[in-house]
Design a protein around this motif. Sequence first.
Motif, PDB file in Angstrom:
ATOM      1  N   THR A  45       0.817  -1.226   0.000  1.00 25.11           N
ATOM      2  CA  THR A  45       0.000   0.000   0.000  1.00 25.11           C
ATOM      3  C   THR A  45       0.849   1.273   0.000  1.00 25.11           C
ATOM      4  OG1 THR A  45      -0.181  -0.173   2.418  1.00 25.11           O
ATOM      5  CG2 THR A  45      -2.002  -1.065   1.102  1.00 25.11           C
ATOM      6  N   LYS A  46       2.137   1.158   0.294  1.00 25.59           N
ATOM      7  CA  LYS A  46       3.003   2.340   0.220  1.00 25.59           C
ATOM      8  C   LYS A  46       3.054   2.894  -1.205  1.00 25.59           C
ATOM      9  CE  LYS A  46       6.071   1.184   4.088  1.00 25.59           C
ATOM     10  NZ  LYS A  46       7.471   0.866   4.496  1.00 25.59           N
ATOM     11  N   GLU A  47       2.813   2.017  -2.187  1.00 25.40           N
ATOM     12  CA  GLU A  47       2.821   2.456  -3.581  1.00 25.40           C
ATOM     13  C   GLU A  47       1.663   3.403  -3.878  1.00 25.40           C
ATOM     14  OE1 GLU A  47       5.266   1.819  -5.367  1.00 25.40           O
ATOM     15  OE2 GLU A  47       6.179  -0.044  -4.687  1.00 25.40           O
ATOM     16  N   LEU A 114      -6.697  -1.075  -0.639  1.00 22.60           N
ATOM     17  CA  LEU A 114      -6.693   0.196  -1.368  1.00 22.60           C
ATOM     18  C   LEU A 114      -7.750   1.141  -0.809  1.00 22.60           C
ATOM     19  CD1 LEU A 114      -6.486   0.730  -5.192  1.00 22.60           C
ATOM     20  CD2 LEU A 114      -8.423   1.670  -3.950  1.00 22.60           C
ATOM     21  N   TYR A 115      -8.932   0.619  -0.568  1.00 26.60           N
ATOM     22  CA  TYR A 115     -10.044   1.453  -0.103  1.00 26.60           C
ATOM     23  C   TYR A 115      -9.858   1.903   1.344  1.00 26.60           C
ATOM     24  CZ  TYR A 115     -14.810   3.077   0.663  1.00 26.60           C
ATOM     25  OH  TYR A 115     -15.906   3.851   0.954  1.00 26.60           O
ATOM     26  N   SER A 116      -9.039   1.167   2.100  1.00 24.54           N
ATOM     27  CA  SER A 116      -8.839   1.516   3.510  1.00 24.54           C
ATOM     28  C   SER A 116      -8.020   2.793   3.680  1.00 24.54           C
ATOM     29  CB  SER A 116      -8.141   0.365   4.245  1.00 24.54           C
ATOM     30  OG  SER A 116      -6.800   0.213   3.792  1.00 24.54           O
ATOM     31  N   LEU A 117      -7.304   3.194   2.631  1.00 26.60           N
ATOM     32  CA  LEU A 117      -6.499   4.420   2.708  1.00 26.60           C
ATOM     33  C   LEU A 117      -7.385   5.640   2.508  1.00 26.60           C
ATOM     34  CD1 LEU A 117      -3.373   3.365   0.622  1.00 26.60           C
ATOM     35  CD2 LEU A 117      -3.676   3.275   3.091  1.00 26.60           C
ATOM     36  N   GLY A 122     -11.268  12.338   4.636  1.00 21.14           N
ATOM     37  CA  GLY A 122     -12.057  11.122   4.436  1.00 21.14           C
ATOM     38  C   GLY A 122     -12.168  10.674   3.000  1.00 21.14           C
ATOM     39  N   PHE A 123     -11.601  11.414   2.070  1.00 20.91           N
ATOM     40  CA  PHE A 123     -11.653  11.030   0.662  1.00 20.91           C
ATOM     41  C   PHE A 123     -10.854   9.759   0.427  1.00 20.91           C
ATOM     42  CE2 PHE A 123     -13.201  13.154  -3.227  1.00 20.91           C
ATOM     43  CZ  PHE A 123     -14.123  14.008  -2.653  1.00 20.91           C
ATOM     44  N   THR A 124     -11.413   8.873  -0.390  1.00 26.16           N
ATOM     45  CA  THR A 124     -10.748   7.612  -0.715  1.00 26.16           C
ATOM     46  C   THR A 124     -10.308   7.619  -2.183  1.00 26.16           C
ATOM     47  OG1 THR A 124     -12.966   6.717  -1.086  1.00 26.16           O
ATOM     48  CG2 THR A 124     -11.909   6.183   1.003  1.00 26.16           C
ATOM     49  N   ILE A 125      -9.462   6.655  -2.551  1.00 28.47           N
ATOM     50  CA  ILE A 125      -8.906   6.630  -3.906  1.00 28.47           C
ATOM     51  C   ILE A 125      -9.990   6.375  -4.949  1.00 28.47           C
ATOM     52  CG2 ILE A 125      -7.322   5.363  -5.441  1.00 28.47           C
ATOM     53  CD1 ILE A 125      -5.465   5.054  -3.042  1.00 28.47           C
ATOM     54  N   ILE A 126     -10.994   5.570  -4.596  1.00 23.51           N
ATOM     55  CA  ILE A 126     -12.163   5.397  -5.465  1.00 23.51           C
ATOM     56  C   ILE A 126     -13.417   5.681  -4.651  1.00 23.51           C
ATOM     57  CG2 ILE A 126     -11.051   3.709  -6.988  1.00 23.51           C
ATOM     58  CD1 ILE A 126     -12.528   1.501  -5.518  1.00 23.51           C
ATOM     59  N   LEU A 127     -14.509   5.983  -5.306  1.00 27.88           N
ATOM     60  CA  LEU A 127     -15.757   6.309  -4.618  1.00 27.88           C
ATOM     61  C   LEU A 127     -16.301   5.112  -3.828  1.00 27.88           C
ATOM     62  CD1 LEU A 127     -17.585   8.325  -7.419  1.00 27.88           C
ATOM     63  CD2 LEU A 127     -17.000   9.201  -5.149  1.00 27.88           C
TER      64      LEU A 127
END
Length: 207
Positions: A45-47, A114-117, A122-127
Amino acid sequence: MKKIITLVIIIIIILGGKWFIDNKTIQYEELVNESLSSYYISGNTKELQPIIDLLEKVKKDDKLKKEIQDYSLSIVNSWYTYLESKYNCSKSDLNSCLTQVDEYTLLDSKLKNLYSLKCSDGFTIILPSAYTNLVNVGEEKIASLNKMIKSPSAKEQKNSEEIRIEKCNKATTCESCRDGLCTCTYINDNKSSETISCADPNYTPTT
């Protein structure tokens, strides 16, 4: 006084232009693509941190953040599309089904991480809605594959020896027989020939 006012206006224009360039003309595609591709390969997840940093940088621009989320989703969607077409799971090829289940399970785990980041806002990488949809896609696909695997009519994948014997049974010609083995010709479904070594049915071992 007039010169001072003019200078202040020029400074404001320069600073405003820099802000616009930095925040409104961000070319995020390459960064997002590289970050997600590296994550897909490594699972680390560092990526994904460059995407989180980018979302933090533009956190006052909801429109741009949404664009980044949508672009990220298009890449994550491609992972599922690729995995769907990668294997040909069928009742006669359970090995493909089993491998595909393992890969879907791994991909679903990557999706959850991915979604946990989240950004500070509170914005996430995808909706969230996109995440839920992909989770459902993965679960439904795994359930479908497991149903195929557990089907009473499903067959274990043939090993190399079983395949060779099956080809020998369908061989068109056999010649050069010696010591119980013959050189035979097998013609596959594509009408191309293959030379294989088969047991000589007429061979009687000496005692």
